[in-house]
Design a protein around this motif. Structure first.
Motif, PDB file in Angstrom:
ATOM      1  N   GLU A  47       0.804  -1.211   0.000  1.00 56.09           N
ATOM      2  CA  GLU A  47       0.000   0.000   0.000  1.00 56.09           C
ATOM      3  C   GLU A  47       0.843   1.269   0.000  1.00 56.09           C
ATOM      4  O   GLU A  47       0.477   2.268   0.595  1.00 56.09           O
ATOM      5  CB  GLU A  47      -0.960  -0.001   1.198  1.00 56.09           C
ATOM      6  CG  GLU A  47      -1.904  -1.181   1.222  1.00 56.09           C
ATOM      7  CD  GLU A  47      -2.757  -1.200   2.471  1.00 56.09           C
ATOM      8  OE1 GLU A  47      -2.928  -0.152   3.099  1.00 56.09           O
ATOM      9  OE2 GLU A  47      -3.246  -2.279   2.796  1.00 56.09           O
ATOM     10  N   THR A  48       1.985   1.234  -0.637  1.00 56.61           N
ATOM     11  CA  THR A  48       2.851   2.398  -0.728  1.00 56.61           C
ATOM     12  C   THR A  48       2.760   2.961  -2.138  1.00 56.61           C
ATOM     13  O   THR A  48       2.801   2.216  -3.112  1.00 56.61           O
ATOM     14  CB  THR A  48       4.316   2.011  -0.417  1.00 56.61           C
ATOM     15  OG1 THR A  48       4.382   1.437   0.887  1.00 56.61           O
ATOM     16  CG2 THR A  48       5.231   3.214  -0.489  1.00 56.61           C
ATOM     17  N   THR A  49       2.635   4.274  -2.226  1.00 51.22           N
ATOM     18  CA  THR A  49       2.713   4.930  -3.524  1.00 51.22           C
ATOM     19  C   THR A  49       4.184   5.215  -3.774  1.00 51.22           C
ATOM     20  O   THR A  49       4.802   6.010  -3.058  1.00 51.22           O
ATOM     21  CB  THR A  49       1.906   6.244  -3.536  1.00 51.22           C
ATOM     22  OG1 THR A  49       0.549   5.947  -3.221  1.00 51.22           O
ATOM     23  CG2 THR A  49       1.988   6.921  -4.883  1.00 51.22           C
ATOM     24  N   ASP A  97       4.955   7.659   6.288  1.00 52.58           N
ATOM     25  CA  ASP A  97       3.511   7.826   6.362  1.00 52.58           C
ATOM     26  C   ASP A  97       3.187   9.311   6.259  1.00 52.58           C
ATOM     27  O   ASP A  97       3.778  10.138   6.957  1.00 52.58           O
ATOM     28  CB  ASP A  97       2.964   7.252   7.666  1.00 52.58           C
ATOM     29  CG  ASP A  97       3.146   5.741   7.751  1.00 52.58           C
ATOM     30  OD1 ASP A  97       3.167   5.089   6.686  1.00 52.58           O
ATOM     31  OD2 ASP A  97       3.278   5.214   8.867  1.00 52.58           O
ATOM     32  N   ARG A 140      -1.982  11.449   3.217  1.00 54.44           N
ATOM     33  CA  ARG A 140      -2.682  10.767   2.120  1.00 54.44           C
ATOM     34  C   ARG A 140      -2.242   9.313   1.942  1.00 54.44           C
ATOM     35  O   ARG A 140      -2.589   8.667   0.958  1.00 54.44           O
ATOM     36  CB  ARG A 140      -2.524  11.542   0.822  1.00 54.44           C
ATOM     37  CG  ARG A 140      -1.135  11.585   0.259  1.00 54.44           C
ATOM     38  CD  ARG A 140      -1.138  12.313  -1.104  1.00 54.44           C
ATOM     39  NE  ARG A 140       0.141  12.326  -1.727  1.00 54.44           N
ATOM     40  CZ  ARG A 140       1.068  13.251  -1.546  1.00 54.44           C
ATOM     41  NH1 ARG A 140       0.837  14.269  -0.737  1.00 54.44           N
ATOM     42  NH2 ARG A 140       2.224  13.172  -2.188  1.00 54.44           N
ATOM     43  N   GLY A 141      -1.480   8.766   2.890  1.00 51.83           N
ATOM     44  CA  GLY A 141      -1.051   7.371   2.817  1.00 51.83           C
ATOM     45  C   GLY A 141       0.455   7.238   2.870  1.00 51.83           C
ATOM     46  O   GLY A 141       1.176   8.202   3.097  1.00 51.83           O
ATOM     47  N   ARG A 142       0.926   6.031   2.639  1.00 49.36           N
ATOM     48  CA  ARG A 142       2.358   5.759   2.669  1.00 49.36           C
ATOM     49  C   ARG A 142       2.972   6.110   1.315  1.00 49.36           C
ATOM     50  O   ARG A 142       2.485   5.688   0.275  1.00 49.36           O
ATOM     51  CB  ARG A 142       2.613   4.291   2.999  1.00 49.36           C
ATOM     52  CG  ARG A 142       4.072   3.995   3.267  1.00 49.36           C
ATOM     53  CD  ARG A 142       4.284   2.599   3.750  1.00 49.36           C
ATOM     54  NE  ARG A 142       3.691   2.463   5.081  1.00 49.36           N
ATOM     55  CZ  ARG A 142       3.535   1.313   5.697  1.00 49.36           C
ATOM     56  NH1 ARG A 142       3.902   0.195   5.129  1.00 49.36           N
ATOM     57  NH2 ARG A 142       3.002   1.252   6.901  1.00 49.36           N
TER      58      ARG A 142
END
Length: 173
Positions: free
Chosen positions: A45-47, A154, A157-159
């Motif tokens: 789940e990392t961009t 982190d 808006r996410g990781r």
């Protein structure tokens, strides 16, 4: 007519049965290890943002643009060459986005060397977005090993993260 097995034939089956049970248990343990390694890895789940090509961490910091006005920079400020099994100062700077839980994971490129994970701490009293910690590269049997540094953090808006490749010469005693 019912035939009975002799004790000798039953005894011959026991080592084969034990071997099959052992192989099954070992196979299940390996499968569980891979599953846990994947589930607990920080690459989920990392961009990921591509690193700037041609950057050399031996020469200085390497950075990558994230979104508009956001930047991630990694530095390994050592005197001389970056070597395996030596303590390495790690510095990450994150501009334009609030960051927490900054980590650097070193992994071998083209050879499974495991993952070497290091969490960095925010620099206290300094400007926001600066993180420091210590890391270390493992040793390899190759004369030259390419390592990939996966830097992630982190954000609201996410990781988010990026990767930086690093060629390291093997230290000779």
């Amino acid at each position: 007519m019912h035939s009975r097995q002799s004790p000798a034939s039953r005894g011959a089956r026991r080592p084969r049965l034990r071997l099959l049970i052992t192989v099954t248990v070992v196979t299940l343990l390996i499968a569980l290890w891979y599953l846990l390694r994947y589930e607990l890895g920080d690459h989920q789940e990392t961009t990921w943002y591509p690193a700037a090509p041609g950057c050399d961490l031996h020469q200085g910091p390497c950075g990558v643009g994230l979104e508009e006005d956001e930047r991630l920079t990694l530095a390994i400020p050592v005197e001389g060459d970056i070597r395996p099994l030596e303590s390495l100062p790690l510095e990450v700077r994150i501009d334009g986005v609030e960051a927490q839980n900054v980590r650097v994971v070193f992994e071998g490129v083209g050879m499974d060397m495991g993952e070497h994970r290091f969490h960095l701490d925010a620099v206290q009293g300094g400007e926001p977005g600066r993180f420091q910690g210590m890391g270390q590269l493992g040793i390899c049997t190759r004369e030259r090993m390419t390592w990939r540094a996966r830097v992630s953090f982190d954000a609201p808006r996410g990781r988010l993260g990026s990767t930086f490749d690093l060629d390291v010469e093997r230290s000779l005693p």
